[in-house]
Design a protein around this motif. Structure first.
Motif, short mmCIF file in Angstrom:
data_model
loop_
_atom_site.label_atom_id
_atom_site.label_comp_id
_atom_site.label_asym_id
_atom_site.label_seq_id
_atom_site.Cartn_x
_atom_site.Cartn_y
_atom_site.Cartn_z
N MET A 1 -14.86 -8.16 6.21
CA MET A 1 -15.39 -7.27 5.17
C MET A 1 -15.22 -7.90 3.79
O MET A 1 -16.15 -7.92 2.98
CB MET A 1 -14.60 -5.94 5.26
CG MET A 1 -15.20 -4.82 4.41
SD MET A 1 -16.86 -4.36 4.93
CE MET A 1 -17.33 -3.28 3.61
N LYS A 2 -14.00 -8.45 3.58
CA LYS A 2 -13.71 -9.09 2.30
C LYS A 2 -14.64 -10.29 2.07
O LYS A 2 -15.15 -10.49 0.97
CB LYS A 2 -12.25 -9.55 2.28
CG LYS A 2 -11.43 -8.82 1.22
CD LYS A 2 -10.03 -9.36 1.16
CE LYS A 2 -9.12 -8.41 0.44
NZ LYS A 2 -7.70 -8.74 0.67
N PHE B 1 -17.98 -9.33 0.82
CA PHE B 1 -18.01 -9.03 -0.62
C PHE B 1 -18.11 -10.31 -1.44
O PHE B 1 -18.71 -10.32 -2.50
CB PHE B 1 -16.75 -8.24 -1.03
CG PHE B 1 -16.90 -6.76 -0.83
CD1 PHE B 1 -17.97 -6.09 -1.41
CD2 PHE B 1 -16.01 -6.04 -0.06
CE1 PHE B 1 -18.13 -4.73 -1.22
CE2 PHE B 1 -16.17 -4.68 0.14
CZ PHE B 1 -17.24 -4.02 -0.43
N SER C 1 -51.07 -9.95 -17.94
CA SER C 1 -52.02 -8.93 -18.39
C SER C 1 -53.11 -8.69 -17.34
O SER C 1 -54.03 -7.92 -17.56
CB SER C 1 -52.66 -9.36 -19.71
OG SER C 1 -53.31 -10.59 -19.55
N GLN D 1 -53.62 -2.95 -23.34
CA GLN D 1 -52.56 -2.67 -22.36
C GLN D 1 -51.30 -1.90 -22.74
O GLN D 1 -50.85 -1.13 -21.94
CB GLN D 1 -52.21 -3.97 -21.64
CG GLN D 1 -53.46 -4.51 -21.00
CD GLN D 1 -53.21 -5.55 -19.94
OE1 GLN D 1 -52.09 -5.89 -19.66
NE2 GLN D 1 -54.24 -6.01 -19.32
N PHE E 1 -52.79 1.55 -12.70
CA PHE E 1 -52.43 0.81 -13.90
C PHE E 1 -52.74 1.58 -15.18
O PHE E 1 -52.05 1.45 -16.18
CB PHE E 1 -53.16 -0.54 -13.92
CG PHE E 1 -52.70 -1.42 -15.03
CD1 PHE E 1 -51.61 -2.24 -14.87
CD2 PHE E 1 -53.34 -1.40 -16.25
CE1 PHE E 1 -51.18 -3.03 -15.90
CE2 PHE E 1 -52.91 -2.19 -17.29
CZ PHE E 1 -51.82 -3.01 -17.10
N ARG F 1 -9.03 1.80 -1.56
CA ARG F 1 -8.36 0.93 -0.58
C ARG F 1 -7.16 0.25 -1.21
O ARG F 1 -6.10 0.11 -0.58
CB ARG F 1 -9.36 -0.12 -0.06
CG ARG F 1 -10.28 0.45 1.00
CD ARG F 1 -11.47 -0.44 1.18
NE ARG F 1 -11.05 -1.77 1.60
CZ ARG F 1 -11.38 -2.31 2.77
NH1 ARG F 1 -12.11 -1.61 3.62
NH2 ARG F 1 -11.00 -3.51 3.09
#
Lengths: 188, 157
Positions: free
Chosen positions: A1-2, A5, A31, B48, B91, B126
């Motif tokens: 698990m570690k 990460f 555009s 735009q 758009f 944890r």
């Protein structure tokens, strides 16, 4: 698990880097607007001919039941890039048997007639769109724009801007070849 | 006095930044208000980042006229927007619709912080649990006491 990460920062960096790379790509045009017409039937429109020009007008009905795909080009005499594009389109028509239709967008009929008699008329039909309403139906944002329409009247391809210059012509030629719109292949 | 006048003019300027020309406007103020409302939601496809209400582009003017024409024929606001959307795509909308393609766009701003808080919370929880586990159990305490007793007290050399 570690251990899992420990990979997270790397994964985040890779994903972000991918986005940045995509954004930095000089080929990408931010555009550019995706067209909704592609793979759709051509829009409903019916335009009269341009007075003083001896080719008929253009409507939706002219785009169906053609023996092959046709090209619809939106142009105007006031549009400077259209003049450069005109030469390219004329060459396609004369050398490769392209069937070209035109929409004369928001143009004075006399100006359009003079423009066409000066430069030559490669168009089989030209519809006069004085109000620009047909342009809206086609979803255009300016002139020139060029569409390839299939035999059944389906829009296959859209090119925004003038088809001028090696790159643009190559791109458009590829699209024409794929659509099967060229009677004689290039180079013949 | 001049300052006040200047301030008034400056504050008034944004209101003048308006592309809707008198000849476009509808006689019915109700319809005109609705047209303005719709126009502010539609993007100009040429410039735009402007809505068609404030754009001077030719296509923007055509679209403004089209919006007004549809309204006078009795279309609802939604019908007018759908009409334009059918031709120009999503758009043209300043507010993107909520649909599968835009889930990431709409949900990510809420989901990402939520995920960050969740992961952070789990990690903290944890870490705290581990800290409490590290305390010695009674058995271990007894064992330590035994060892210490056998070897004498730790601080005596």
């Amino acid at each position: 698990m570690k251990r899992l990460f420990a990979v997270v920062p790397l994964a985040v960096a890779v994903v972000l880097g991918g986005f940045f790379l995509w954004g930095l790509n000089p080929e990408r045009d931010p555009s550019e607007i995706p067209s909704v017409l592609i793979s759709q039937p051509a829009p409903e429109f019916d335009l009269p001919s341009v007075p003083g020009v001896d080719v008929p007008g253009l409507g939706r009905a002219d785009l169906t039941d053609n023996p092959g795909p046709v090209v619809v080009n939106v142009f105007a005499s006031w549009c400077v890039p259209c003049k450069a594009e005109h030469a390219v389109l004329t060459r396609f028509v004369e050398r490769h048997g392209l069937r070209l239709f035109g929409i004369n967008y928001k143009d004075e009929p006399e100006d359009a007639a003079t423009w066409l008699s000066d430069l030559g008329n490669p168009y089989e039909r030209i519809g006069s769109d004085l109000s620009g309403r047909a342009g809206i139906e086609w979803g255009i944002s300016g002139v020139p724009e060029t569409f390839i329409v299939g035999r059944d009247g389906t829009v296959l391809y859209r090119y925004v801007g003038p088809i001028v210059g090696e790159k643009a012509v190559a791109k458009f030629t590829t699209a024409l070849t794929q659509a099967g719109a060229l009677e004689r292949e290039l180079g013949s | 006095m001049i300052r006040t006048l200047f301030l008034i003019i400056m504050l008034g300027l944004p209101g003048l930044a308006n592309a809707v020309e008198p000849d476009e406007m509808l006689a019915d103020p109700n319809l005109e208000a609705r047209a303005r409302e719709i126009s502010r939601e539609l993007r100009c496809v040429v410039c735009q980042n402007q809505d068609i209400d404030s754009s001077n582009a030719g296509v923007a003017r055509d679209l403004r006229l089209l919006v007004r024409e549809r309204l006078t024929t009795g279309d609802s606001n939604e019908a007018v927007i759908d009409f334009v959307r059918a031709r120009y795509g999503d758009f043209v909308l300043f507010k993107p619709p909520f649909k599968p393609q835009t889930y990431a766009l709409w949900i990510a701003p809420f989901a990402l912080p939520a995920a960050a808080f969740a992961i952070g919370g789990i990690l903290l929880w944890r870490a705290r649990r581990r800290a409490s586990v590290e305390a010695l159990s009674d058995e271990e305490e007894a064992l330590v006491a035994q060892v210490l007793a056998r070897h004498g007290r730790g601080d005596e050399k």
